[in-house]
Every structure is written in C-alpha cells, then in structure tokens.
Design a protein around this motif. Structure first.
Motif, short mmCIF file in Angstrom:
data_model
loop_
_atom_site.label_atom_id
_atom_site.label_comp_id
_atom_site.label_asym_id
_atom_site.label_seq_id
_atom_site.Cartn_x
_atom_site.Cartn_y
_atom_site.Cartn_z
N GLU A 36 28.72 29.89 39.72
CA GLU A 36 27.24 30.18 40.11
C GLU A 36 26.55 28.68 40.34
OE1 GLU A 36 26.00 33.21 37.63
OE2 GLU A 36 26.36 34.80 39.32
N SER A 37 26.80 28.07 39.15
CA SER A 37 26.20 26.85 38.85
C SER A 37 26.65 25.57 40.28
CB SER A 37 26.46 26.16 37.78
OG SER A 37 26.02 26.86 36.84
N ALA A 38 28.13 25.86 40.36
CA ALA A 38 28.48 24.92 41.76
C ALA A 38 28.09 25.50 43.08
CB ALA A 38 29.93 25.09 41.57
N VAL A 39 27.83 26.60 43.16
CA VAL A 39 27.42 26.99 44.20
C VAL A 39 26.17 26.44 44.63
CG1 VAL A 39 26.52 29.24 45.63
CG2 VAL A 39 29.00 29.32 44.49
N PRO A 75 30.18 17.98 34.65
CA PRO A 75 30.14 18.83 33.65
C PRO A 75 30.54 20.35 33.94
CG PRO A 75 28.12 17.64 34.21
CD PRO A 75 28.94 17.32 35.46
N ILE A 76 30.17 20.64 34.95
CA ILE A 76 30.40 22.06 35.21
C ILE A 76 32.17 22.34 35.38
CG2 ILE A 76 30.56 23.89 37.11
CD1 ILE A 76 28.09 22.56 38.18
N GLU A 77 32.61 21.38 35.97
CA GLU A 77 34.25 21.42 36.01
C GLU A 77 34.75 21.01 34.68
OE1 GLU A 77 37.82 19.63 38.50
OE2 GLU A 77 35.84 18.83 38.59
N ALA A 78 34.12 20.29 33.87
CA ALA A 78 34.68 19.82 32.44
C ALA A 78 34.56 20.88 31.42
CB ALA A 78 33.86 18.64 32.05
N SER A 79 33.29 21.63 31.67
CA SER A 79 32.92 22.61 30.47
C SER A 79 33.93 23.94 30.74
CB SER A 79 31.46 22.94 30.56
OG SER A 79 31.20 23.80 31.84
N GLN A 100 38.48 25.01 43.33
CA GLN A 100 37.16 25.31 44.08
C GLN A 100 36.22 24.13 43.35
OE1 GLN A 100 36.42 29.59 43.41
NE2 GLN A 100 36.91 29.77 45.54
N LEU A 101 36.05 24.00 42.19
CA LEU A 101 35.21 23.04 41.50
C LEU A 101 35.96 21.61 42.05
CD1 LEU A 101 34.66 24.72 37.87
CD2 LEU A 101 33.04 24.35 40.03
N ALA A 102 36.83 21.20 41.92
CA ALA A 102 37.63 19.83 42.41
C ALA A 102 37.25 19.90 43.80
CB ALA A 102 38.78 19.98 42.09
N ASP A 103 37.39 20.66 44.62
CA ASP A 103 37.27 20.62 45.98
C ASP A 103 35.95 20.08 46.23
OD1 ASP A 103 39.81 21.34 46.76
OD2 ASP A 103 39.24 23.28 47.35
N ALA A 104 34.71 21.07 45.51
CA ALA A 104 33.36 20.64 45.59
C ALA A 104 33.07 19.25 45.25
CB ALA A 104 32.34 21.95 44.74
N GLY A 105 33.70 18.76 44.00
CA GLY A 105 33.50 17.42 43.78
C GLY A 105 33.96 16.51 44.75
N ASP A 106 34.93 16.76 45.12
CA ASP A 106 35.69 15.69 46.22
C ASP A 106 34.77 15.68 47.44
OD1 ASP A 106 37.78 15.20 44.61
OD2 ASP A 106 39.36 16.53 45.80
#
Length: 145
Positions: A36-39, A75-79, A100-106
């Motif tokens: 939800e945070s990443a979205v 931090p979202i990905e790390a936590s 999915q978080l890594a894709d968003a970060g990239d």
C-alpha cells in the motif's frame, strides 16, 4: 563490572538481526502495508512525470517529487525485507512483494534520470510503467485484504 563497550557491541550485533513474523497473518499484514505504501508512492511519481512531460509543472517540482518517491521506496523495501516469513508457504509471497518493490525502485531511479535530462518521451513512458507496477502491487494488496 562490565565495560560500557559491551552494551554498544550487543546493540550493533542485534541491530543486524532479521526476525521472523510471529504468524502468517502478521506477515501478510506486513506485506499489505508495504504494498500500500509503495502503490501511493509510485502513483504520485507517475502523476508528476505526466505533468512534467506535458510541461504542466516545473522541472524543480517534478525532480523533487520523483526523487522523494525514489527515496521513499528504499525504506519500504528494507523494512519488509528484514522480516522473515514464519513458514515456507509464505516464501513466494515474500519474493513476489520484494520483486514488485524492486521493480518500482528501478523505475523510480530511471524516472529521476529522465526528469533531470528533460526527456519528456521517457517520462511519459516511465509514468505508464509505474502505473502498471502500481496496478500489480494494488492487485496483490487486494488479494491480501
């Protein structure tokens, strides 16, 4: 009497530890919160990219929004990444959410570069890609709800 250094050493040793979630529900809630945070982070960046590509916002504004989104995803990905699933059945969920978080970060890193270069075509394309990733994360979050 113990030296004060033992407390520092213990703190450093324990801060690197990864703990398992207490149960399946807790792990799934962790995944849901991360998604939800990443979205919201990726959707805000996509809006800023579209607006900049169409010259509706300044370079400085788009750069700030996209850079802060990129900074927020780490931090979202790390936590989420430091919490181990309580059993093997959740390994696939962990891998999927981290992917999915890594894709968003990239994509956010690419978006930052596109904004700084003033590449409107890349900004528009990356906005679409960010929305696609956000849609996937949102769907997975709905599955967990």
């Amino acid at each position: 009497m113990r030296s004060p250094g033992w407390a520092v050493a213990a703190t450093l040793l324990l801060s690197g530890c990864v703990a398992p979630a207490v149960d399946t529900g807790a792990f799934e809630q962790n995944a849901l919160a991360a998604l939800e945070s990443a979205v919201s982070t990726t959707r805000v960046a996509a809006l800023a990219l579209d607006a900049r590509a169409e010259e509706r916002v300044t370079h400085a504004y788009a750069n700030t929004v996209v850079t802060e989104a990129e900074d927020a995803i780490d931090p979202i990905e790390a936590s989420f990444g430091v919490v181990d699933p309580p059993d093997r059945a959740l390994d696939a969920l962990r891998a999927e959410v981290l992917d999915q978080l890594a894709d968003a970060g990239d994509l956010l890193a690419e978006a930052r570069t596109a904004v700084r270069r003033g590449d409107s075509e890349a900004m528009a394309s990356l906005a679409d890609e960010l929305r696609t990733v956000a849609d996937g994360m949102e769907q997975r979050a709905e599955d967990l709800s």
